[in-house]
Design a protein around this motif. Structure first.
Motif, PDB file in Angstrom:
ATOM      1  N   TRP A   1      37.487  56.838  45.331  1.00 26.33           N
ATOM      2  CA  TRP A   1      38.001  55.542  45.347  1.00 26.33           C
ATOM      3  C   TRP A   1      36.843  54.398  45.732  1.00 26.33           C
ATOM      4  O   TRP A   1      36.908  53.401  45.266  1.00 26.33           O
ATOM      5  CB  TRP A   1      38.893  55.851  46.835  1.00 26.33           C
ATOM      6  CG  TRP A   1      39.349  54.333  47.176  1.00 26.33           C
ATOM      7  CD1 TRP A   1      38.992  53.861  48.170  1.00 26.33           C
ATOM      8  CD2 TRP A   1      40.294  53.542  46.200  1.00 26.33           C
ATOM      9  NE1 TRP A   1      39.597  52.629  48.428  1.00 26.33           N
ATOM     10  CE2 TRP A   1      40.301  52.236  46.967  1.00 26.33           C
ATOM     11  CE3 TRP A   1      40.975  53.345  45.148  1.00 26.33           C
ATOM     12  CZ2 TRP A   1      41.029  51.294  46.863  1.00 26.33           C
ATOM     13  CZ3 TRP A   1      41.591  52.392  44.820  1.00 26.33           C
ATOM     14  CH2 TRP A   1      41.826  51.283  45.432  1.00 26.33           C
ATOM     15  N   CYS A   2      36.011  54.993  46.294  1.00 26.89           N
ATOM     16  CA  CYS A   2      34.773  54.196  46.489  1.00 26.89           C
ATOM     17  C   CYS A   2      34.081  53.691  45.211  1.00 26.89           C
ATOM     18  O   CYS A   2      33.656  52.275  45.219  1.00 26.89           O
ATOM     19  CB  CYS A   2      33.725  54.790  47.460  1.00 26.89           C
ATOM     20  SG  CYS A   2      34.314  55.068  48.977  1.00 26.89           S
ATOM     21  N   GLN A   3      33.816  54.546  44.435  1.00 27.02           N
ATOM     22  CA  GLN A   3      33.224  54.148  43.108  1.00 27.02           C
ATOM     23  C   GLN A   3      34.267  52.897  42.416  1.00 27.02           C
ATOM     24  O   GLN A   3      33.759  52.097  41.863  1.00 27.02           O
ATOM     25  CB  GLN A   3      33.120  55.295  41.990  1.00 27.02           C
ATOM     26  CG  GLN A   3      31.851  56.040  42.691  1.00 27.02           C
ATOM     27  CD  GLN A   3      31.929  57.453  41.858  1.00 27.02           C
ATOM     28  OE1 GLN A   3      32.838  57.982  41.447  1.00 27.02           O
ATOM     29  NE2 GLN A   3      30.399  57.685  41.710  1.00 27.02           N
ATOM     30  N   CYS A   4      35.512  53.396  42.396  1.00 26.28           N
ATOM     31  CA  CYS A   4      36.536  52.212  41.953  1.00 26.28           C
ATOM     32  C   CYS A   4      36.599  51.044  42.605  1.00 26.28           C
ATOM     33  O   CYS A   4      36.602  49.901  41.616  1.00 26.28           O
ATOM     34  CB  CYS A   4      38.182  52.975  41.914  1.00 26.28           C
ATOM     35  SG  CYS A   4      38.321  54.423  41.082  1.00 26.28           S
ATOM     36  N   VAL A   5      36.480  51.235  43.963  1.00 25.99           N
ATOM     37  CA  VAL A   5      36.131  49.559  44.375  1.00 25.99           C
ATOM     38  C   VAL A   5      34.902  48.889  44.241  1.00 25.99           C
ATOM     39  O   VAL A   5      34.874  47.698  44.022  1.00 25.99           O
ATOM     40  CB  VAL A   5      36.103  49.915  46.174  1.00 25.99           C
ATOM     41  CG1 VAL A   5      35.774  48.829  46.816  1.00 25.99           C
ATOM     42  CG2 VAL A   5      37.605  50.453  46.467  1.00 25.99           C
ATOM     43  N   GLN A   6      33.915  49.816  43.966  1.00 28.49           N
ATOM     44  CA  GLN A   6      32.399  49.209  43.652  1.00 28.49           C
ATOM     45  C   GLN A   6      32.608  48.633  42.278  1.00 28.49           C
ATOM     46  O   GLN A   6      31.953  47.524  41.953  1.00 28.49           O
ATOM     47  CB  GLN A   6      31.507  50.193  43.832  1.00 28.49           C
ATOM     48  CG  GLN A   6      31.277  50.523  45.193  1.00 28.49           C
ATOM     49  CD  GLN A   6      30.313  51.659  45.256  1.00 28.49           C
ATOM     50  OE1 GLN A   6      30.183  52.415  44.204  1.00 28.49           O
ATOM     51  NE2 GLN A   6      29.517  51.886  46.447  1.00 28.49           N
ATOM     52  N   LEU A   7      33.198  49.183  41.197  1.00 32.46           N
ATOM     53  CA  LEU A   7      33.356  48.963  39.983  1.00 32.46           C
ATOM     54  C   LEU A   7      34.197  47.529  39.880  1.00 32.46           C
ATOM     55  O   LEU A   7      33.947  46.669  38.920  1.00 32.46           O
ATOM     56  CB  LEU A   7      33.954  50.066  39.150  1.00 32.46           C
ATOM     57  CG  LEU A   7      33.758  49.845  37.315  1.00 32.46           C
ATOM     58  CD1 LEU A   7      32.555  49.594  37.210  1.00 32.46           C
ATOM     59  CD2 LEU A   7      34.477  50.899  36.723  1.00 32.46           C
ATOM     60  N   ALA A   8      35.432  47.590  40.486  1.00 34.43           N
ATOM     61  CA  ALA A   8      36.211  46.283  40.732  1.00 34.43           C
ATOM     62  C   ALA A   8      35.386  45.165  41.110  1.00 34.43           C
ATOM     63  O   ALA A   8      35.572  44.135  40.759  1.00 34.43           O
ATOM     64  CB  ALA A   8      37.466  46.933  41.607  1.00 34.43           C
ATOM     65  N   ARG A   9      34.553  45.483  42.287  1.00 36.31           N
ATOM     66  CA  ARG A   9      33.838  44.282  42.467  1.00 36.31           C
ATOM     67  C   ARG A   9      32.763  43.656  41.668  1.00 36.31           C
ATOM     68  O   ARG A   9      32.476  42.491  41.548  1.00 36.31           O
ATOM     69  CB  ARG A   9      32.983  44.918  43.956  1.00 36.31           C
ATOM     70  CG  ARG A   9      32.048  43.722  44.563  1.00 36.31           C
ATOM     71  CD  ARG A   9      32.831  42.486  44.995  1.00 36.31           C
ATOM     72  NE  ARG A   9      31.844  41.470  45.453  1.00 36.31           N
ATOM     73  CZ  ARG A   9      31.004  40.564  44.586  1.00 36.31           C
ATOM     74  NH1 ARG A   9      31.420  40.423  43.340  1.00 36.31           N
ATOM     75  NH2 ARG A   9      30.286  39.672  45.241  1.00 36.31           N
ATOM     76  N   LEU A  10      32.281  44.657  40.975  1.00 36.76           N
ATOM     77  CA  LEU A  10      31.379  44.418  39.698  1.00 36.76           C
ATOM     78  C   LEU A  10      32.156  43.411  38.809  1.00 36.76           C
ATOM     79  O   LEU A  10      31.500  42.704  38.162  1.00 36.76           O
ATOM     80  CB  LEU A  10      30.529  45.392  39.333  1.00 36.76           C
ATOM     81  CG  LEU A  10      29.400  46.105  40.211  1.00 36.76           C
ATOM     82  CD1 LEU A  10      28.909  47.360  39.637  1.00 36.76           C
ATOM     83  CD2 LEU A  10      28.349  45.335  40.658  1.00 36.76           C
ATOM     84  N   LYS A  11      33.295  43.968  38.467  1.00 38.38           N
ATOM     85  CA  LYS A  11      34.145  43.244  37.509  1.00 38.38           C
ATOM     86  C   LYS A  11      34.308  41.826  37.979  1.00 38.38           C
ATOM     87  O   LYS A  11      34.442  40.747  37.203  1.00 38.38           O
ATOM     88  CB  LYS A  11      35.455  43.897  37.379  1.00 38.38           C
ATOM     89  CG  LYS A  11      35.375  45.262  36.339  1.00 38.38           C
ATOM     90  CD  LYS A  11      34.833  45.118  34.968  1.00 38.38           C
ATOM     91  CE  LYS A  11      34.899  46.041  34.363  1.00 38.38           C
ATOM     92  NZ  LYS A  11      34.211  46.116  33.000  1.00 38.38           N
ATOM     93  N   PHE A  12      34.852  41.501  39.237  1.00 40.55           N
ATOM     94  CA  PHE A  12      34.873  40.171  39.973  1.00 40.55           C
ATOM     95  C   PHE A  12      33.753  39.395  39.595  1.00 40.55           C
ATOM     96  O   PHE A  12      33.968  38.317  38.950  1.00 40.55           O
ATOM     97  CB  PHE A  12      35.242  40.274  41.172  1.00 40.55           C
ATOM     98  CG  PHE A  12      35.324  38.869  41.781  1.00 40.55           C
ATOM     99  CD1 PHE A  12      36.925  38.245  41.900  1.00 40.55           C
ATOM    100  CD2 PHE A  12      34.328  38.095  42.395  1.00 40.55           C
ATOM    101  CE1 PHE A  12      36.872  37.159  42.503  1.00 40.55           C
ATOM    102  CE2 PHE A  12      34.697  36.800  42.788  1.00 40.55           C
ATOM    103  CZ  PHE A  12      35.570  36.414  42.955  1.00 40.55           C
TER     104      PHE A  12
END
Length: 133
Positions: free
Chosen positions: A9-20
Motif C-alpha cells: 500500500w505504501c508503494q501505491c501511495v508513493q506512486l500516486a504522489r509522484l503522479k500528482f
C-alpha cells in the motif's frame, strides 16, 4: 512496480504522489518552459491569449482536500491492480501523510529535447472547457 507483484500500500501511495507531481506540476512547468508567457505565434499574436490560458503549476499540499483525494484515489487504483487490500485506516490522513512525508520528490528539470507539445493541438469548446487531442 509492475515487475514486483508484492507491491505494498505504501508503494501505491508513493506512486500516486509522484503522479500528482508529474501531472499537475511538471507538465505545467514544461508547457511554460516550451511556451513562455511572452511566446508569439507566427502572426505576431501572443500564444497565451484567450481562450488559451497558461497553466499554473500546482504545489502539493496534503491539507488541500482535492490533492489528498487525488493521492488516495490513485493509490486505490494501483492497489486494485495489484490486489492489495485497503482498509479505512490505510486511507486515513495520518497514514497517507506518514507515507508522503519521507518521500524525495524530484524537482522539475527543463530539457532541450524536442517537445511533443504542438500548439495547434489545443482545441477549445468554450472558454471554460478545454479538450486536448
Amino acid at each position: 512496480m509492475a515487475a514486483n507483484r508484492r507491491a505494498t500500500w505504501c508503494q501505491c501511495v508513493q506512486l500516486a504522489r509522484l503522479k500528482f507531481q508529474k501531472y499537475f506540476n511538471h507538465k505545467a512547468k514544461h508547457l511554460l518552459h516550451v511556451f513562455p508567457l511572452d511566446t508569439k505565434m507566427q502572426d505576431g499574436s501572443l500564444f497565451w491569449q484567450s481562450p488559451k490560458r497558461p497553466p499554473i503549476p500546482q504545489e502539493f499540499n496534503i491539507q488541500n482536500p482535492v490533492h489528498f483525494q487525488f493521492v488516495v484515489s490513485t493509490a486505490r487504483l494501483y492497489a486494485g491492480v495489484f490486489n492489495i487490500p485497503v482498509s479505512s485506516e490505510d486511507t486515513s490522513f495520518t497514514t497517507i501523510n506518514s507515507v508522503i512525508e519521507g518521500m524525495d520528490i524530484p524537482e522539475y528539470r527543463p530539457t532541450n529535447k524536442a517537445s511533443s507539445v504542438n500548439p495547434l493541438l489545443f482545441c477549445y469548446t468554450n472558454s471554460f472547457d478545454r479538450t486536448y487531442y
